[in-house]
Design an enzyme around this catalytic site. Structure first.
Site, short mmCIF file in Angstrom:
data_model
loop_
_atom_site.label_atom_id
_atom_site.label_comp_id
_atom_site.label_asym_id
_atom_site.label_seq_id
_atom_site.Cartn_x
_atom_site.Cartn_y
_atom_site.Cartn_z
N ASP A 258 49.49 -12.89 3.87
CA ASP A 258 48.90 -13.75 4.89
C ASP A 258 48.82 -15.17 4.35
OD1 ASP A 258 46.89 -14.81 6.94
OD2 ASP A 258 46.86 -12.70 7.49
N ASP B 75 53.72 -16.78 3.99
CA ASP B 75 53.89 -17.54 5.23
C ASP B 75 55.16 -17.00 5.86
OD1 ASP B 75 54.65 -19.29 7.21
OD2 ASP B 75 54.06 -21.09 6.11
N TYR C 245 54.17 -18.24 23.90
CA TYR C 245 53.77 -16.89 23.47
C TYR C 245 54.59 -15.84 24.22
CZ TYR C 245 50.52 -13.25 21.88
OH TYR C 245 49.96 -12.13 21.30
N THR D 297 39.80 -9.01 18.29
CA THR D 297 40.07 -9.49 16.93
C THR D 297 39.70 -10.97 16.93
OG1 THR D 297 42.30 -10.24 17.44
CG2 THR D 297 42.07 -7.93 16.74
P1 NAD Z 1 44.32 -12.40 14.29
O1 NAD Z 1 44.40 -13.84 14.62
O2 NAD Z 1 43.02 -11.80 13.97
O3 NAD Z 1 45.32 -12.04 13.09
C1 NAD Z 1 46.57 -12.67 12.95
C2 NAD Z 1 46.84 -12.85 11.47
O4 NAD Z 1 48.13 -13.48 11.32
C3 NAD Z 1 45.80 -13.75 10.78
O5 NAD Z 1 45.31 -13.16 9.60
C4 NAD Z 1 46.59 -15.01 10.49
O6 NAD Z 1 46.15 -15.73 9.34
C5 NAD Z 1 48.00 -14.44 10.29
N1 NAD Z 1 49.03 -15.48 10.38
C6 NAD Z 1 49.12 -16.52 11.26
N2 NAD Z 1 50.15 -17.31 10.93
C7 NAD Z 1 50.74 -16.76 9.84
C8 NAD Z 1 51.85 -17.11 9.04
N3 NAD Z 1 52.58 -18.22 9.28
N4 NAD Z 1 52.17 -16.32 8.00
C9 NAD Z 1 51.43 -15.21 7.72
N5 NAD Z 1 50.35 -14.84 8.42
C10 NAD Z 1 50.02 -15.61 9.47
O7 NAD Z 1 44.96 -11.65 15.56
P2 NAD Z 1 45.35 -10.13 15.83
O8 NAD Z 1 44.87 -9.78 17.17
O9 NAD Z 1 45.02 -9.24 14.70
O10 NAD Z 1 46.94 -10.31 15.95
C11 NAD Z 1 47.88 -9.45 15.35
C12 NAD Z 1 49.13 -9.41 16.20
O11 NAD Z 1 48.84 -8.81 17.46
C13 NAD Z 1 49.71 -10.80 16.54
O12 NAD Z 1 51.12 -10.75 16.46
C14 NAD Z 1 49.28 -11.02 17.97
O13 NAD Z 1 50.12 -11.91 18.66
C15 NAD Z 1 49.36 -9.60 18.51
N6 NAD Z 1 48.57 -9.36 19.72
C16 NAD Z 1 47.22 -9.55 19.72
C17 NAD Z 1 46.51 -9.28 20.89
C18 NAD Z 1 45.02 -9.41 20.97
O14 NAD Z 1 44.48 -9.33 22.07
N7 NAD Z 1 44.30 -9.60 19.87
C19 NAD Z 1 47.18 -8.83 22.02
C20 NAD Z 1 48.55 -8.65 21.98
C21 NAD Z 1 49.24 -8.91 20.81
#
Ligand code: NAD
Length: 250
Positions: free
Chosen positions: A37, A65, A157, A192
């Site tokens: 991360d 990253d 997105y 989240t």
């Molecule tokens: P979150 O924001 O809690 O976690 C996302 C993580 O990705 C964070 O720890 C962040 O630091 C990391 N991240 C961001 N940019 C980065 C980079 N350049 N390199 C490495 N890490 C990076 O959100 P989440 O809900 O746990 O999201 C996880 C996945 O689920 C994502 O792909 C998100 O698009 C997808 N998603 C989430 C939801 C929701 O409702 N939470 C719904 C559909 C899809």
């Protein structure tokens, strides 16, 4: 307790939210996990917590990253050096952007595409040679219900999550002969930090549209990802798994 026994997983975005839930569940099921991360301290804390409750080292955190090919190479190397190989990749890292087509700046567009779309391709490109050495692999790409249906906003997105859906199918077709499975997961609204950053009223409005009338939890997504990662899903590839409380069924 042993659904992933003997397997090594690399999880991007493992510092919090769904990625951290997957790291905890995978190690509880016998896997070794490397979590990468850009949130260094948070990722290290997740790994420490897992290791404190394990008899031996089960988790390793590093800076990843997902937009940088060199970071991905280092992460795959770490899987091999720390735990002896790589069997599972969860391309989970992602960022949200709630702006419409005309409102999105070029910089915002590029940032979302680089992380959500290019990052997934770079992850697969780095992981596949290591999976070939093991003779099999499972890649789970985290898309979204916004990769299946439209909404008024979140243009970049939607574009990236839709791209992840088809990139997954293309990779599944290409690597099926090598026993490397590739599937996508499409969460609905999941509680989240990504969602908690949004306005409560907006979350309530969106979740009211789902038949189950609630947001999901990171663990509810992690169990679907666990199934796809495990040998239980040995004939599943190129598929899309929706985890949305019925939102897209209406
Ligand atoms: P979150 O924001 O809690 O976690 C996302 C993580 O990705 C964070 O720890 C962040 O630091 C990391 N991240 C961001 N940019 C980065 C980079 N350049 N390199 C490495 N890490 C990076 O959100 P989440 O809900 O746990 O999201 C996880 C996945 O689920 C994502 O792909 C998100 O698009 C997808 N998603 C989430 C939801 C929701 O409702 N939470 C719904 C559909 C899809």
């Amino acid at each position: 307790m042993d659904r992933l026994k003997g397997k090594v997983a690399l999880i991007s975005g493992g510092a919090r939210g769904q990625g951290a839930a997957e790291a905890r569940l995978f190690t509880a099921e016998g896997a070794k996990v490397v979590l990468g991360d850009v949130l260094d301290k948070e990722a290290a804390a997740v790994a420490d917590q897992i290791n404190k409750s394990s008899a031996q080292k089960s988790a390793h955190a590093l800076r990843l990253d997902v937009t940088r090919a060199s970071d991905w190479r280092a992460a795959v190397d770490a899987c091999e050096h720390e735990f002896g190989g790589l069997d599972i990749l969860v391309n989970n890292a992602g960022i949200a952007n709630m702006k419409g087509v005309a409102e999105t700046s070029e910089e915002e567009w590029d940032a979302v595409v680089n992380i959500n779309q290019k990052g997934v391709w770079l992850g697969m490109k780095a992981a596949i040679p290591a999976m070939r050495k093991r003779g099999s692999g499972s890649i789970i790409n985290i898309s979204s219900i916004y990769g299946l249906i439209g909404s008024a906003g979140s243009a970049a997105y939607h574009g990236t999550k839709g791209a992840v859906r088809l990139l997954t199918k293309a990779a599944a077709v290409q690597y099926a002969p090598e026993n490397i499975r590739v599937n996508s997961v499409h969460p609905g609204v999941i509680r989240t930090p990504m969602v908690e950053a949004l306005d409560d009223d907006l979350i309530a409005q969106i979740t009211a549209l789902a038949p189950m009338k609630r947001a999901g939890t990171a663990e509810e997504v992690a169990y679907v990802v666990l199934f796809l990662a495990s040998n239980e899903a040995s004939f599943v590839t190129g598929s899309e798994y929706v985890v949305d409380g019925g939102y897209t069924a209406v």
